[in-house]
Design an enzyme around this catalytic site. Structure first.
Site, PDB file in Angstrom:
ATOM      1  N   SER A  75     -74.039  16.539  35.073  1.00 45.10           N
ATOM      2  CA  SER A  75     -73.685  16.330  36.395  1.00 45.10           C
ATOM      3  C   SER A  75     -73.822  17.847  37.242  1.00 45.10           C
ATOM      4  O   SER A  75     -73.910  18.754  36.703  1.00 45.10           O
ATOM      5  CB  SER A  75     -72.235  15.947  36.298  1.00 45.10           C
ATOM      6  OG  SER A  75     -72.014  14.851  35.556  1.00 45.10           O
TER       7      SER A  75
HETATM    8  N1  SAH Z   1     -70.606  14.562  31.139  1.00 41.84           N
HETATM    9  C1  SAH Z   1     -71.837  14.547  31.038  1.00 41.84           C
HETATM   10  C2  SAH Z   1     -72.525  13.727  31.952  1.00 41.84           C
HETATM   11  C3  SAH Z   1     -73.666  12.781  31.379  1.00 41.84           C
HETATM   12  S1  SAH Z   1     -74.600  11.834  32.226  1.00 41.84           S
HETATM   13  C4  SAH Z   1     -72.183  16.239  31.074  1.00 41.84           C
HETATM   14  O1  SAH Z   1     -71.373  17.069  31.381  1.00 41.84           O
HETATM   15  O2  SAH Z   1     -73.391  16.481  30.786  1.00 41.84           O
HETATM   16  C5  SAH Z   1     -73.532  10.311  31.635  1.00 41.84           C
HETATM   17  C6  SAH Z   1     -73.550  10.215  30.155  1.00 41.84           C
HETATM   18  O3  SAH Z   1     -72.823   8.578  30.007  1.00 41.84           O
HETATM   19  C7  SAH Z   1     -74.963   9.772  29.452  1.00 41.84           C
HETATM   20  O4  SAH Z   1     -75.128  10.701  28.507  1.00 41.84           O
HETATM   21  C8  SAH Z   1     -74.718   8.545  28.971  1.00 41.84           C
HETATM   22  O5  SAH Z   1     -75.628   8.218  27.752  1.00 41.84           O
HETATM   23  C9  SAH Z   1     -73.520   8.221  28.932  1.00 41.84           C
HETATM   24  N2  SAH Z   1     -72.922   6.739  28.802  1.00 41.84           N
HETATM   25  C10 SAH Z   1     -73.380   5.776  29.676  1.00 41.84           C
HETATM   26  N3  SAH Z   1     -72.911   4.625  29.310  1.00 41.84           N
HETATM   27  C11 SAH Z   1     -71.729   4.857  28.106  1.00 41.84           C
HETATM   28  C12 SAH Z   1     -71.050   4.071  27.715  1.00 41.84           C
HETATM   29  N4  SAH Z   1     -70.913   2.666  27.456  1.00 41.84           N
HETATM   30  N5  SAH Z   1     -70.343   4.889  26.641  1.00 41.84           N
HETATM   31  C13 SAH Z   1     -70.434   6.090  26.382  1.00 41.84           C
HETATM   32  N6  SAH Z   1     -71.232   6.845  27.200  1.00 41.84           N
HETATM   33  C14 SAH Z   1     -72.128   6.302  27.923  1.00 41.84           C
END
Ligand code: SAH
Length: 227
Positions: A75
């Site tokens: 993000s």
């Molecule tokens: N907080 C992260 C942002 C990653 S983007 C950071 O600091 O880098 C969002 C993430 O959510 C992705 O890695 C994606 O695989 C995950 N995601 C999407 N749906 C999900 C679910 N149902 N359960 C767990 N993770 C999920």
């Protein structure tokens, strides 16, 4: 309430990954409404360039989301700061935080740097393995689970704060249920064409209050797990 971060010499960074460049990003965040010094200090302390591919390290202190593989993104720093500030801006300070969507691990590391006890769930096994390695290298004690985060972490509930870092059309009931009375949940809600950051607060007596904060763009919260 700050945790100690272990930085190897190469982790401190140089040139476009130096402390000076990091400090410039902090000033930019301050200018864009991030006023909680604890949050600014955490973003100053955690080297974001260690949470992206080496090829992208020089862009780590731009205020933008960056690709982390598997179609996912780390993000934007402002969004990380805003969500973190929202969780801390509560009548009682949170202690245990659940994150859904570990991704690169950066948001979890920021929460851990604030001294919070962090639990994070990721559905993509490969991303989680890399994130765990980063937590170990930096000395963060963060609990992780490879699972569909839409079910939360019921065995360890309730949590004082919950942060969802992938967008769903509506708030997920299972997560709201795992929020402790007095707790705050922050999540992007809406279709990809128009999401907003939503803050949900649960009163001591269980009454729920929802507020839309700002428009945001997040990858979708997807069902199931993958390796
Ligand atoms: N907080 C992260 C942002 C990653 S983007 C950071 O600091 O880098 C969002 C993430 O959510 C992705 O890695 C994606 O695989 C995950 N995601 C999407 N749906 C999900 C679910 N149902 N359960 C767990 N993770 C999920």
């Amino acid at each position: 309430m700050t945790a100690r971060i272990h930085l190897q010499p190469e982790a401190i960074g140089m040139g476009m990954t130096s402390q000076r460049v990091r400090d410039r990003l902090i000033e930019r965040l301050r200018g864009n409404g991030i006023s909680d010094e604890r949050v600014l200090n955490a973003l100053r302390a955690v080297p974001r360039h260690l949470f992206v591919d080496e090829a992208l390290a020089t862009r780590a202190y731009e205020d933008t989301a960056l690709p982390i593989g598997h179609g996912q993104t780390i993000s934007q720093p402002w969004v990380v700061a805003k969500m973190t500030q929202t969780l801390l801006d509560a009548p009682t300070q949170p202690r245990r935080v659940l994150e859904i969507g570990t991704g690169s691990g950066y948001q979890a590391a920021i929460l851990a740097a604030l001294g919070l006890e962090v639990f994070t769930v990721e559905r993509i096994g490969e991303l989680l393995r890399v994130a765990r390695k980063r937590f170990r290298t930096l000395g963060f004690n963060i609990r992780t689970k490879h699972d569909d985060g839409r079910i939360g972490w019921p065995e360890l509930a309730p949590f004082d704060a919950i942060i969802v870092t992938a967008a769903a059309p509506a708030l997920v009931d299972a997560l709201t249920e795992q929020l402790a009375p007095g707790g705050t949940l922050v999540a992007p809600v809406g279709a990809s064409s128009g999401q907003s950051l939503v803050r949900l607060r649960k009163d001591a007596d269980g009454t729920i209050d929802e507020t839309q904060l700002v428009p945001v763009v997040f990858v979708p919260l997807l069902p199931g797990m993958v390796d």
